[in-house]
Design a protein around this motif. Structure first.
Motif, short mmCIF file in Angstrom:
data_model
loop_
_atom_site.label_atom_id
_atom_site.label_comp_id
_atom_site.label_asym_id
_atom_site.label_seq_id
_atom_site.Cartn_x
_atom_site.Cartn_y
_atom_site.Cartn_z
N ILE A 703 0.84 -1.20 0.00
CA ILE A 703 0.00 0.00 0.00
C ILE A 703 0.87 1.25 0.00
O ILE A 703 0.59 2.22 -0.72
CB ILE A 703 -0.94 -0.01 1.22
N ALA A 704 1.95 1.24 0.81
CA ALA A 704 2.85 2.39 0.87
C ALA A 704 3.45 2.67 -0.51
O ALA A 704 3.55 3.82 -0.93
CB ALA A 704 3.94 2.15 1.91
N GLY A 713 0.51 10.56 0.49
CA GLY A 713 1.30 10.29 1.67
C GLY A 713 0.69 9.19 2.53
O GLY A 713 -0.45 8.78 2.33
N ILE A 714 1.47 8.74 3.51
CA ILE A 714 1.00 7.71 4.43
C ILE A 714 1.30 8.16 5.85
O ILE A 714 2.36 8.72 6.15
CB ILE A 714 1.66 6.34 4.12
N ALA A 733 8.69 4.11 4.68
CA ALA A 733 8.88 5.48 4.18
C ALA A 733 7.69 6.36 4.56
O ALA A 733 7.01 6.94 3.71
CB ALA A 733 9.11 5.49 2.67
N LEU A 734 7.43 6.45 5.85
CA LEU A 734 6.29 7.21 6.34
C LEU A 734 6.47 8.70 6.09
O LEU A 734 7.60 9.21 6.06
CB LEU A 734 6.12 6.98 7.85
N ASN A 735 5.35 9.41 5.96
CA ASN A 735 5.37 10.87 5.85
C ASN A 735 4.95 11.54 7.15
O ASN A 735 5.45 12.60 7.51
CB ASN A 735 4.44 11.33 4.73
N TYR A 736 4.00 10.90 7.86
CA TYR A 736 3.49 11.45 9.11
C TYR A 736 3.36 10.34 10.14
O TYR A 736 3.14 9.17 9.79
CB TYR A 736 2.12 12.11 8.92
#
Length: 823
Positions: A703-704, A713-714, A733-736
């Motif tokens: 999903i990411a 973003g994720i 690779a998270l954004n938040y």
């Protein structure tokens, strides 16, 4: 009366006259509905209230014939009601005659042929210097009458901000606190339940801000309800505007706190001079000529403001300021520096501490007073704003009103039916109105403090409580049997009533009474739950047993419902649902760019039902996927069609587990984005819960990747409930990262919190905190690197986009604490 003011009043009178044809149409609508559709007590009450509004307007604007005709109609209805007679035959014809006569007078008044009286002369501004600079919030559904009231108040020296509904006033309260609030709850449309808005307004205010209700209702019940809801006074319309001015000055003066100032300077002559100046301005002053004693004396004196000299023996002013600010009690303490030193580098160093002002000797007397008053006003506003995002108050288990109502709402939505239910306990005293009129504000506050201390001594670890107004409090009790709630209520009332209270050295016995409302989904809202608890309290006052504790009878504590739960299985999204947007606030920027998307169901009574109450009932296969598609389309359309959000706003969207299993959803999201023509990266951020990610890591990774491919973003939510999340940041690779409330409000694992924020900051992952407990916790999260904060009490959700930070304590908080982004 000055000619300019006379002309202003005359213009307002003509505006009212011009509004009469529309009001006449409203009268015809009410009468037509009664005659042809539904003859009811409620309809008659609406007609009577309409007549009283015209009496008020006719009196205020000087139209005696209009006032007299409306008075005849109101008296006729009142007399029939008091005699218990129905509106049949002769009475019906007489009622119709009164309505026709009133319509004719309204037409004559609108045409300018009706007689006019001279309008009331206004009080000269110099008669009430106490009104100068004081802001009044006026809430009244009748804009024309409100304009007239505003004219008189401004003529007396008040500043006035007008709102035609309580919700607009509440939005403004996130920005500023007035000296007083005048509110007409408009009983014609809402009945006594309109007082629910008063509780919400009280939750946004400091205890010292008075609320005055204005209404045409003259019955004791209306007055008593308003008193228990927290109003300081109740004025009956039509108003004598000069009396209103005098009442406002009196109440504001009673509620005005004497400000305490501590002056620290090794020069006795200088401290004495400054003290005399500030005492002349009405402040209480403590002078210290030995700087090393400052911390000890400050702890006892509890100053509202500190004035420091820069150059002193043993410790200089900058060092002392840092030590004061290290104490959580003085975290937001306003500090003013006074120095004869003109070194610009020194001035920069002092200002870098986040002080409120820097005065260079010599200075004018008026300058010192002005700077002190401004610092006190700014800090008071800042403390109010910070208080709205803090949860706990000074007493154990007591939470502020906003959090209490949120906890109550949550309990209503998650409380399952069964043998055990949570309950709302409502405490107050008999004859509260009499006691309020007998005592002054200071004595009443002292009595209330004793009442709260006793209540806090009794509350258990699984119970929460808050005070609604003087000598009125509520306790939210957990799931127990009806018998348990009754016995528990008896324990409370006995402890609260067993010992006399102390008032000016004398003993005063108070009989505390109790009402209990069992909580269930049928109540719907916190306001309804509060109304039921208050009704149970009223019933306890009429009990025949004088020794009763006032607890609600056991038979009344069954968790049955007035109506069956709503059927959520046949929801039509476009008809039954609406979206709300929860701002995510940056403490570094007053501009809001991030919004969480919330789904609301339109209730039968107009109250929005949160998603938590109905989403779990959408059990048909594919239904949640359909809902997520609809939410995505509506939310994207909302920001794309708004010129203010089209270029930069970011939406955070929750997805159901059913949706996450469908890879085609993200192709659908890509098509929605393309057709919207939104520009930029990460305009949509999809939120996945930490536990789901850990249990479906391979799927979460896919999903990411899919989200990165479509430039979305994720965000991981409830982050920190499992330490394993630290090892997965790089893979996803998270954004938040939205922190778990267990870390931010409960302090469950401070070491994990620190490590999580540090790891996220290192990877340029933006961290969001929710449910902040207190200002010290807020500053701690800030110091660790958190810059985004979300929550109903930081800033509530709305159906539209608010791009300005309503609590506006970004720069104030940062500068006031000497913080900077580089820390």
């Amino acid at each position: 009366m000055p000619q300019e003011f006379r002309n202003q009043l005359e213009r307002l009178r003509q505006q009212f006259a011009a509004s009469l044809p529309e009001r006449a149409r409203r009268l015809e609508e009410i009468w037509s509905h009664l005659r042809h559709l539904n003859w009811s007590e409620q309809g008659i009450a609406t007609l009577q209230q309409f007549a009283h509004k015209l009496i008020e307007a006719g009196t205020s604007f000087g139209f005696p014939e209009l006032r007299h005709a409306a008075q005849q109609l109101e008296n006729f209805i009142t007399d029939l009601n008091e005699l218990g007679r129905s509106f049949g035959g002769l009475e019906y014809a007489q009622l119709e005659d009164h309505i026709k006569h009133l319509s004719q007078i309204m037409a004559a008044t609108a045409n300018g042929t009706a007689r006019q009286d001279t309008l009331t002369q206004a009080i000269a501004p110099n008669n009430y210097p106490e009104a100068q600079g004081k802001t009044i919030f006026l809430v009244d559904p009748d804009q024309v009458l409100a304009a007239l009231c505003t004219a008189y108040l401004r003529k007396a020296g008040f500043a006035v901000e007008y709102f035609d509904n309580p919700q607009s006033c509440m939005q403004r309260l996130y920005l500023d606190s007035p000296a007083a609030i005048l509110i007409d709850p408009d009983f014609e449309h809402s009945g006594l339940q309109a007082l629910g808005s008063l509780h919400q307004i009280k939750a946004l205010l400091t205890q010292d801000t008075p609320i005055i209700l204005m209404s045409g209702r003259t019955d004791v019940n209306a007055k008593l309800r308003s008193l228990r809801a927290g109003s300081s006074d109740y004025l009956i319309k039509p108003l004598d505007f000069n009396f209103l001015v005098e009442k406002l000055v009196q109440i504001i003066t009673q509620h005005t706190k004497t400000r305490r100032v501590m002056i620290v300077d090794d020069d006795p002559a200088m401290t004495s001079l400054q003290a005399e100046i500030l005492r002349y301005a009405g402040m209480e002053v403590l002078c210290l000529n030995q700087p090393l004693h400052s911390l000890q004396r400050a702890a006892k004196f509890k100053p509202d403001l500190v004035i420091l000299d820069m150059h002193m023996p043993d410790i200089n002013g900058m060092e002392l300021a840092v030590l004061l600010r290290q104490d959580p009690e003085f975290l937001l303490l306003p500090i003013i520096f006074v120095t004869a030193d003109t070194d610009t580098n020194l001035h920069k160093s002092i200002k870098a501490l986040g002080v409120n002002a820097l005065l260079t000797k010599p200075f004018e007397v008026t300058e010192l007073i002005s700077v002190c008053e401004q610092a006190l006003a700014d800090t008071s506003a800042l403390k109010n704003r910070v208080a709205r995002v803090t949860r706990h108050t000074q007493q154990p288990q007591q939470i502020n009103r906003s959090y209490f109502f949120a906890a109550l709402e949550d309990e209503l939505h998650h409380n399952s039916l069964g043998n055990q239910n949570s309950a709302l306990y409502y405490f107050s005293i008999d004859k509260l109105d009499e006691l309020t009129h007998q005592l002054g504000q200071v004595e009443l506050n002292d009595l209330h403090d004793q009442f709260c201390r006793r209540l806090s001594e009794t509350v258990g670890s699984d119970e929460q409580w808050t005070d609604l107004s003087n000598l009125v409090a509520c306790v939210l009790a957990g799931k127990r049997s009806a018998e348990f709630h009754r016995q528990r209520g008896e324990q409370f009332t006995k402890h609260l009533s067993s010992q006399p209270y102390s008032l000016k050295g004398k003993s005063l016995s108070l009989q505390i009474k109790l009402g209990i409302a069992p909580l269930g989904a049928a109540l719907g809202t916190a306001n309804n739950a509060l109304l039921h608890a208050e009704q149970a309290f009223e019933a306890s006052l009429s009990g025949v047993n004088p020794d009763s504790s006032g607890a609600t009878p056991l038979n009344d504590l069954q968790p049955g419902c007035d109506k069956p739960p709503p059927d959520f299985s046949h929801i039509v999204f476009s008809r039954d649902l609406t979206l709300a947007f929860q701002p995510i606030i940056s403490l570094e920027d007053a501009q809001i760019e991030h919004f969480s998307v919330l789904t609301r169901l339109r209730g039968e009574d107009g109250e929005p039902i949160p998603a938590g109450q109905f989403l779990n009932r959408l059990t048909q296969p594919g239904r949640r996927l359909e809902l997520d598609r609809w939410v995505l389309q509506q939310a994207v359309s909302a920001i794309a069609e708004n010129s203010d959000t089209r270029e930069q706003a970011t939406l955070f969207i929750h997805l159901a587990e059913e949706t996450l299993q469908q890879s085609s959803f993200f192709s659908f999201a890509a098509n929605v984005l393309r057709s919207s023509r939104l520009r930029g990266e990460e305009r949509l951020v999809f939120m996945l819960e930490e536990n789901w990610i850990l249990n479906h890591f391979h799927q979460a990774s896919e999903i990411a990747k899919a989200l990165r491919d479509i430039h979305c973003g994720i965000c991981v939510t409830r982050a920190g409930e499992n330490e394993q999340i630290l090892t997965l940041m790089d893979d996803l690779a998270l954004n938040y990262m939205r922190l778990s409330p267990k870390l931010t409000s409960e302090g469950a694992n401070p070491k994990l919190l620190e490590g999580l924020i540090a790891a996220a900051t290192k990877r340029h992952i933006k961290v969001i905190a929710t449910q902040i407990e207190n200002s010290h916790n807020l500053s701690s999260l800030w110091m660790q690197g958190v810059r985004l904060f979300e929550g109903f009490f930081i800033q509530p959700p709305d159906t539209g986009f608010h791009l300005q930070n309503d609590i506006i304590f970004a720069k104030e908080f940062v500068q006031g604490n000497g913080f900077s982004s580089s820390q």
